[in-house]
Design an enzyme around this catalytic site. Structure first.
Site, short mmCIF file in Angstrom:
data_model
loop_
_atom_site.label_atom_id
_atom_site.label_comp_id
_atom_site.label_asym_id
_atom_site.label_seq_id
_atom_site.Cartn_x
_atom_site.Cartn_y
_atom_site.Cartn_z
N CYS A 40 0.83 -1.20 0.00
CA CYS A 40 0.00 0.00 0.00
C CYS A 40 0.87 1.26 0.00
O CYS A 40 1.50 1.57 -0.99
CB CYS A 40 -0.97 -0.04 1.18
SG CYS A 40 -2.30 1.17 1.06
N HIS A 72 -3.60 -5.48 1.04
CA HIS A 72 -2.88 -5.77 2.28
C HIS A 72 -2.87 -7.26 2.59
O HIS A 72 -3.80 -7.77 3.19
CB HIS A 72 -3.56 -5.03 3.44
CG HIS A 72 -3.37 -3.56 3.41
ND1 HIS A 72 -2.34 -2.93 4.05
CD2 HIS A 72 -4.09 -2.58 2.81
CE1 HIS A 72 -2.42 -1.62 3.86
NE2 HIS A 72 -3.48 -1.38 3.10
N GLU A 100 -1.29 -8.69 4.86
CA GLU A 100 -1.27 -8.91 6.32
C GLU A 100 -2.68 -8.84 6.91
O GLU A 100 -2.90 -9.29 8.02
CB GLU A 100 -0.33 -7.90 6.99
CG GLU A 100 -0.87 -6.49 7.20
CD GLU A 100 -0.82 -5.62 5.94
OE1 GLU A 100 -0.57 -6.16 4.84
OE2 GLU A 100 -1.05 -4.40 6.05
#
Lengths: 283, 793
Positions: free
Chosen positions: A108, A243, A245
């Site tokens: 990002c 993302h 994660e």
């Protein structure tokens, strides 16, 4: 070089790997990024750039992650300030890091930084000026949603080696500047090079794998050619808008309450695992 | 010319003495007005008396400090004062109703409530959860983006102010109708559309920049919000309770950390305690602060490190009143005095008068008390994060506040005096609204009515707003604001804050301003019920409540009367449900040239989910599952969205029957824990028809319902059964094979099996006569629901 290392059979153990998650004022996805590495048994350290400049060296680490956030408030263009800052204060180290093919990941805002720093797409190594831009979304505005992305990379990208080509993954995006663009007159040429060099990594698509063809919200930002993320010519620097994660555990998935059984992990894990596997083999 | 009221002291900086000793009442009021300190005659007389005893005149710094400390915003005079009502005298609304409920329930899991910037409750192992909801109505009316952004920033600092790490934000907003006629807009009032766009962008900007997910919220539209926008910003934090420090003592250093101090946000609190007028923009623009979320993000990192290293003895945020509140309140709390040297405060630019430095509400600042021995290390931690931190004074043994500026003493006030303003005595009255129930025939096409209702502002999808907030950052959002493939509206959000625990927290809210137009008591009761049932629907329990009042001018007896009634309901229903209040806030004086706003009580509920793996979402899951209704529907359409659509208000406001309701909540929780519930959705705005439509299109399957089966009382019209908004009701989806188990569990509750999930993607409802009264495809329902606010306006 990489092949040589692999042939020499110098294996590194997982727990010996040391990943640096770099941060600065406005970085805000460092903790969950570190958590993903922790979960996979790899040491990851969140380091403030001030600390890096004063007392540490990038070269202490095997991999570097620029996590999501709003570095320095992104008051110029997203990622621009941090990119220039890094080049000015840590440029030498960063170049050494890259030349040794140590992997760099940008998520990002991190992707925005890598593009602004000229590290991505990196058609011919590190560029002295940005070769692409992550422009304001079209339709404009911040957008937080889960998207489908299709893996496009043959072999190059070390962050997706565990992902078969053509596989559709799901991850969330949350940004207002994620529309990858090239200068209009270079669009065709650059796209061709992305394919030729195997630098295209993910494209936005529908659940069934059909490309978004620019249509919102399947393509959440109007990115050129539905591009989600790209890697450099060597495949060691990779940036993407979604993302991974936040798509790591099953319970982060948007539809887990609809399913009787969920796989233990989300698709984001594949990115981190691929990186770790590369590191284990490389060193 | 009369005697001069303001005497310029010969100092190298602007400092005035104000001649209150000899001032007449008229002059006292003039002083209060001209200095913008908002004290009434009773209060400024008390000030006069204080200085007469000391045989000297106050400085402007002193008067400003008193003005800030005694403002409604800081001191909550209305909630702490005396009220004459109905032949009785209520000594403090807060003590009589709000904190009393908590005391009586006396839960062991409340760690610290009503004491600090935020309430803290026990969570898992050694962790606590802090929660606070703030109002930021006045600034947002003047400058929507800045007002809303600093509202978010302010409430996040409240969480930091109890040593907690902010993990989630909530926001509940109220606007005028977006299509409001420009011609009708009085001068000085901004158009609802402009306010809406600014506020939404402001909240998103701050939360997103700080990396705190905005997970829960609501948006209401009401004509009365045209003049006064409603902006509630909430924040939830996590803290290791062992690291909570609150033991400052004399000798500790006053450390100011964060942004620099400027002229932004001067008199924010006195402005917030007054009605808005045509001139508010002109006069009060400086009262709105400027937001810099990245500064606060850095500040947060440093504060968490100071906390974890156990280096400080106390912390508080600089909010309303700036340094004047923060220093004074800290000294008061630890029973000491303080010396402050104003020239040490880092300024944005030179030229500020000492009183401006002391009351400025510049953002992103926190105040710490640090023992001398740890000072160096604390300052180093801030430096590491590129955050400015400065020792500006010291806490002292005597209970006196002394302020110096460049060697000159500019204020000396007794702390006890500062916190004992004269108690206000106000009169409240209540007259029941003279309202009638409308008479109209049942519409012939109820499918059309349902589609219209789905598109009405208060029910329509808020997706275009929700997606501009990052609700995923931190990667802990288990149940998201939008559910299912098509983004159905969730009842509550669930966060899993700890890596090594399956325990979660559920956040929900309840607000029914439209009911307040009929009866403030039942409005408050309904808000409590709604917040709780939203929480219960996803699997939350052990619920803590927060009350946030947005009311008109409390000096007007009928406004105060409805406030008293709403507080009464808070007590009655918090105790009835065993759900204590842990924090709250009031915003009064919400009046404009268009009149007062509709009294608006926001109830926020924070529940615990013992294991997030058993959480339930609202979307239907599979064809052929049974749909049950739990709870009873009454002839309660007063204030409903249905009546509103028809142009009526009505009088039959929904009531809450706490005994039955509590049992329903407990049984639904049991059913969820037993794994019998595949989906659960509460019935609220728009009643059962809307809830059924939402469940269906969120899940992508049809639903078939039979109104004859719906447990009801005194209801014999299809439209009333479809759209009544009776409290404490749920839809529950149960696997066909689990029906017996579910029914066994439900024994003793009012419930009924009312339909099935179908493969055909339609909502089909059979009426009281057995005929089809609603039949619509999911795509039509969804399109209506998404149409109204789809473009983000």
């Amino acid at each position: 070089m990489e092949a040589n290392l692999e042939q020499r059979g110098l294996a590194m153990k997982r727990e010996e790997i040391n990943v640096c998650v770099l941060r600065v004022g406005g970085t805000n996805c460092d903790a969950e990024t570190k958590r993903a590495f922790d979960e996979l048994g790899v040491q990851a350290e969140v380091v403030h750039v001030n600390e890096m400049v004063k007392r540490r060296s990038l070269l202490e680490y095997n991999a570097l992650v620029f996590p999501g956030g709003f570095s320095y408030g992104d008051y110029v263009r997203a990622g621009a300030i941090w990119a220039k800052w890094i080049l000015a204060k840590l440029g030498k180290e960063l170049k050494a890091f890259v030349y040794e093919n140590r992997p760099v990941l940008g998520i990002c805002n991190g992707f925005q930084v890598l593009v602004e720093a000229g590290l991505l797409p990196g058609f011919e190594g590190i560029s002295p000026y940005p070769e692409a831009a992550l422009a304001t979304n079209f339709p404009p505005g911040y957008n937080c949603r889960w998207v489908y992305i299709k893996h496009e990379n043959d072999v190059k990208c070390v962050f997706t080696r565990k992902i078969p080509k053509g596989k559709v993954l799901r991850m969330p995006v949350a940004h207002s500047e994620g529309r990858l663009i090239f200068a209009k007159e270079k669009e065709k040429q650059y796209l061709k090079r992305l394919y030729e060099n195997d630098q295209l990594v993910f494209r936005y698509c529908k659940k069934n794998g059909v490309y978004a063809e620019g249509r919102f919200p399947t393509n959440p930002n109007g990115s050129f050619h539905d591009i989600v993320g790209v890697c450099n010519r060597e495949g060691t620097i990779f940036g993407l808008m979604p993302h991974p994660e936040r798509a790591f555990y099953w319970w982060q998935q948007p539809d887990w309450t609809r399913r009787a059984r969920m796989p233990q992990y989300g698709d984001g894990k594949l990115i981190f695992e691929s990186l770790i596997e590369y590191l284990v083999k490389k060193f | 010319m009369t005697r001069r009221l303001y005497i310029n002291r010969r100092t190298p900086f602007p400092l005035f003495e104000i001649d209150v000793l000899a001032a007449t009442d008229k002059q006292l009021l003039k002083i209060s007005r001209e200095m913008g300190i908002g004290l009434n005659l009773q209060e400024i007389r008390a000030v006069q008396e204080y200085f007469r005893k000391r045989r000297r005149n106050p400085t402007d710094v002193e008067l400003q400090t008193i003005g800030q400390t005694w403002s409604e915003h800081c001191f909550h005079k209305t909630f702490k004062g005396k009220i004459k009502f109905d032949g009785k005298e209520i000594d403090s609304l807060f003590k009589t109703y709000i904190s009393k409920a908590t005391e009586e329930i006396n839960p062991r899991w409340c760690f610290s409530v009503f004491e600090d910037n935020a309430g803290i409750i026990n969570f898992d192992k050694d962790y606590g959860i802090a929660i606070k909801v703030e109002t930021h109505n006045h600034p947002s009316a003047i400058e929507p983006f800045g007002g809303a952004a600093t509202g978010t920033g302010g409430v996040i600092r409240d969480i930091l102010g109890v040593w907690a790490d902010p993990i989630a934000c909530t926001d509940v907003l109220g606007f005028g109708p977006l299509d409001y006629d420009y011609e009708k807009l009085p001068p000085g009032i901004k158009h609802p559309k402009y306010v809406y766009m600014g506020v939404v962008a402001g909240i998103g900007s701050y939360g997103n920049n700080m990396g705190i997910p905005t997970v829960n919220g609501a948006i209401y539209f009401d004509e009365s919000y045209v003049g006064n926008v409603v902006v509630y910003c909430g924040c939830i934090g996590l803290l290791p309770l062992k690291k909570f420090r609150r033991n400052a003592k004399p000798g500790d250093i006053v450390v100011l950390a964060g942004g620099k101090t400027g002229r932004d946000g001067i008199h924010g609190v006195t402005f917030a305690s007054a009605e808005l007028t045509e001139k508010s923009e002109e006069i009060s623009r400086p009262a709105v602060q400027i937001a810099n979320p990245i500064e606060e993000e850095k500040l947060k990192r440093a504060i968490i490190e100071v906390r974890d290293s156990e280096l400080a003895s106390a912390i508080t945020d600089l909010g309303g009143g700036g340094l004047s509140s923060a220093v004074g309140e800290t000294a008061k709390r630890f029973d000491c005095g303080a010396v402050v040297e104003l020239e040490k405060v880092p300024l944005k630019y030179p030229g500020l008068a000492p009183w401006e430095i002391y009351v400025s509400e510049s953002q992103e600042r926190m105040l710490l008390a640090v023992p001398q021995i740890s000072l160096k290390r604390v300052l180093e931690i801030f430096e590491k994060e590129d955050v400015e931190a400065t020792a500006i004074g010291k806490y002292t043994v005597d209970k006196v506040l002394r302020i110096h500026h460049r060697g000159e003493k500019v204020a000396e006030l007794d702390i006890p005096f500062l916190f004992e303003p004269p108690k206000s005595v106000r009169t409240a009255e209540y007259k029941p609204a003279n309202l009638e129930e409308p008479r109209f025939a049942e519409p012939e096409n109820l499918t059309k009515t349902l589609l219209e209702l789905l598109a009405s502002l208060n029910i329509a999808s808020k997706e275009s707003v929700i997606r501009t907030y990052d609700h995923e950052v931190k990667g802990n959002t288990v149940l998201k604001p939008l559910q299912g493939e098509y983004g159905g509206p969730n009842d509550a959000a669930i966060i899993k804050p700890l890596k090594n625990s399956w325990k979660g927290i559920a956040v929900s809210c309840g607000m029914n301003p439209n009911y307040g137009k009929i009866d403030a008591y039942w409005m408050a009761a309904s808000a409590i019920d709604e917040a709780i049932r939203n929480n219960v629907a996803v699997g939350g329990r052990r619920i803590a409540l927060l009350d946030n009042f947005t009311w008109g001018n409390p000096e007007k007896p009928e406004r105060l009367g409805s406030l008293v009634n709403a507080c009464g309901a808070c007590y009655d229903f918090a105790t009835a449900f065993g759900t204590p209040f842990v924090s709250g806030k009031d915003s009064l004086y919400n009046e404009s040239p268009l009149g007062p706003l509709t009294p608006t009580l926001l109830i926020t509920a924070l529940g615990v989910v013992p294991d997030i793996r058993s959480a339930v979402s609202m979307d239907v899951k599979a064809p052929n599952d049974s749909i049950y209704i739990v709870g009873q529907t009454f002839h309660e359409l007063g204030g409903s969205e249905y009546y509103k659509l028809k142009g009526f208000l009505g009088s039959t406001v929904p009531k809450v029957r706490p005994k039955q309701a509590r049992k329903t909540f407990e049984t639904v929780t049991k059913a969820i824990d037993s794994g019998l519930v595949k989906a659960c959705h509460d019935l609220s705005e728009g009643g059962l028809a809307i809830a059924a439509a939402e469940m269906a299109f969120a899940g992508g399957y049809g639903v078939k319902l039979n109104l004859r089966e719906v447990p009801r009382k005194a209801l014999n019209r299809n439209d009333f059964v479809l759209f009544a908004e009776s409290n404490s009701c749920f839809f529950v989806e149960v696997l066909e094979k689990a029906r017996e188990d579910f029914e066994a569990l439900m024994k003793g509750n009012v419930y009924a099996e009312v339909g099935r999930v179908t493969k055909t993607p339609r909502l089909c409802i059979y009426g009281l006569e057995g005929d089809v009264v609603v039949d619509a495809s999911l795509s039509d329902l969804l399109a209506s629901w998404k149409r109204t606010l789809s473009s983000g306006v």
